[in-house]
Design an enzyme around this catalytic site. Structure first.
Site, PDB file in Angstrom:
ATOM      1  N   SER A  86       0.721  -1.267  -0.063  1.00  0.00           N
ATOM      2  CA  SER A  86      -0.119  -0.081  -0.168  1.00  0.00           C
ATOM      3  C   SER A  86       0.872   1.175  -0.043  1.00  0.00           C
ATOM      4  CB  SER A  86      -1.016   0.046   1.139  1.00  0.00           C
ATOM      5  OG  SER A  86      -0.450  -0.148   2.522  1.00  0.00           O
ATOM      6  N   GLY A  87       2.178   1.027   0.101  1.00  0.00           N
ATOM      7  CA  GLY A  87       2.976   2.436   0.013  1.00  0.00           C
ATOM      8  C   GLY A  87       3.909   3.017   1.103  1.00  0.00           C
TER       9      GLY A  87
ATOM     10  N   HIS B 204      12.760   6.124   3.582  1.00  0.00           N
ATOM     11  CA  HIS B 204      13.154   6.954   2.381  1.00  0.00           C
ATOM     12  C   HIS B 204      13.761   8.117   3.039  1.00  0.00           C
ATOM     13  CE1 HIS B 204      10.122   9.821   1.873  1.00  0.00           C
ATOM     14  NE2 HIS B 204       9.196   8.655   2.331  1.00  0.00           N
TER      15      HIS B 204
ATOM     16  N   HIS C  26       2.783  10.686   5.915  1.00  0.00           N
ATOM     17  CA  HIS C  26       1.628   9.992   5.677  1.00  0.00           C
ATOM     18  C   HIS C  26       1.547   8.695   5.921  1.00  0.00           C
ATOM     19  CE1 HIS C  26       1.134  13.754   3.157  1.00  0.00           C
ATOM     20  NE2 HIS C  26      -0.175  13.452   2.963  1.00  0.00           N
TER      21      HIS C  26
ATOM     22  N   CYS D 281       5.016   7.042   5.874  1.00  0.00           N
ATOM     23  CA  CYS D 281       6.433   6.393   5.730  1.00  0.00           C
ATOM     24  C   CYS D 281       7.489   6.888   6.771  1.00  0.00           C
ATOM     25  CB  CYS D 281       7.065   6.996   4.289  1.00  0.00           C
ATOM     26  SG  CYS D 281       6.304   6.346   2.870  1.00  0.00           S
TER      27      CYS D 281
END
Length: 367
Positions: A285-286, A290, A306, A308
């Site tokens: 889902s993302g 990073h 959001h 991450c």
């Protein structure tokens, strides 16, 4: 990824299409490796060991007037290695109306992290529970370290998952082979599996990223030794990072992330769009780990993304260069939604060993 600006997400929801679904994650439009949409994920670390049987030994000295001797330490009888139940003969289906070739991971010849399961996924196919024991008998796992493990069946969104994992994380350096003799094996009344498959892979060093989002840190531990603690920022209150045990699904490098893919229009007050470097994917889902230089003021202090886990470019590059697909990311301190067990990444380790065995048709064995 960008922090949410002050306006509430309600304005974005009002502007979004009625059917848009908001997901925890950065939202991905494009990645350097062109792997998006092709990650088949699935499915808790509870290292419950069998109890040893103990035979007490009375070592009292029989000589008169001598002080009693110290009793000898108890002799321990190791529990026998578990042996899976005998597999029934797998049923074959001649001239099936449909054939399904399962996707298998990891890739042959790769070196992976200690959290990588052996994964077979029958896309869009339900596998008859009455046939599963026979199928387990046709997928042989062998290891160089003789770990205890078991297969586990699960279903999600029309797909059937068959995963093998050890009782605990793989020992570093383990060599693993899979021999899946599934050609013609019956999956349901009209469907058979297509093709036999073999693969071999090796487990690399024990790399675990311990993320504490209450303290806003990620500590990378290699073979039990902490290497570095990195200040990070995770998902904010409305998009909390999933809590639990995940693994790295892919190392995508530079990724173009856009809010539209998680249901937020780009031109809304909460919208975003941009490229982010040193990106490693944790969920379908993302959710990513990073570089997020636009959140620099929040690293080590606040969760503003959001979903991450963001850090400085230098720290993200350092982590990326030391990480492999299958490395473990353990997330605590979010009070957020638990990591999905199947269907959104490798959530296998979020099941206790007893739960894992309940999903097996034949039980545990020494591989």
């Amino acid at each position: 990824m960008p922090a949410f600006p002050a306006p509430a997400l309600r304005s974005a929801l009002a502007a979004a299409a009625p059917t848009a679904a908001l997901l925890t994650g950065c939202g991905v439009a494009e990645s350097d490796t062109d792997r998006l949409g092709r990650k088949v994920a699935t499915d808790a670390l509870d290292g419950t060991d069998a109890l040893d049987a103990v035979d007490a030994v009375d070592g009292a000295d029989s000589q008169p007037l001598a002080a009693p001797a110290t009793p000898a330490p108890p002799a321990s009888t190791p529990a026998p290695d578990p042996t899976a139940s005998p597999a029934p003969q797998a049923q074959l289906l001649r001239n099936p109306a449909r054939q399904v070739r399962p996707s298998i991971a990891p890739a042959d010849g790769t070196t992976v992290g200690i959290g990588q399961p052996v994964s077979l996924v029958f896309k869009g196919q339900k596998v008859d529970p009455a046939l599963r024991a026979g199928i387990e008998g046709r997928v042989a796992v062998r290891t160089s370290t003789g770990v205890v493990g078991a297969w586990h069946w699960a279903e999600d969104k029309g797909d059937t998952y068959l995963h093998f994992r050890p009782r605990e994380y793989w020992p570093a350096g383990t060599e693993v082979t899979l021999d899946a003799r599934l050609a013609g094996v019956k999956l349901d009344a009209r469907t058979a599996a297509a093709g036999n498959r073999k693969l071999a892979f090796k487990v690399g060093p024990a790399m675990v990223g311990k993320v504490d989002l209450a303290a806003h840190t990620l500590t990378l531990v290699k073979d039990g030794t902490p290497l570095r603690t990195i200040p990070v920022s995770g998902g904010e209150e409305r998009f909390k990072t999933r809590e639990g045990i995940k693994t790295i699904l892919s190392k995508d490098g530079t990724v173009l992330m856009g809010s539209r893919t998680i249901g937020i229009p780009r031109d809304s007050p909460d919208g975003f769009y941009g490229r982010y470097e040193w990106s490693m994917r944790e969920t379908v889902s993302g959710e990513y780990v990073h570089a997020a230089p636009d959140n620099a003021e929040s690293f080590g202090k606040a969760n503003v993304s959001h979903g991450c886990i963001g850090m400085s470019v230098a720290d993200a590059k350092w982590l990326y260069e030391r990480s492999s697909i299958g490395d473990v990311i353990e997330v605590t301190g979010t009070t957020g939604k638990p990591m999905d067990r199947f269907g959104n990444g490798y959530g296998d380790w979020n099941l206790s060993w007893d739960e894992w065995l309940r999903g097996s048709a034949l039980g545990a064995f020494k591989a």
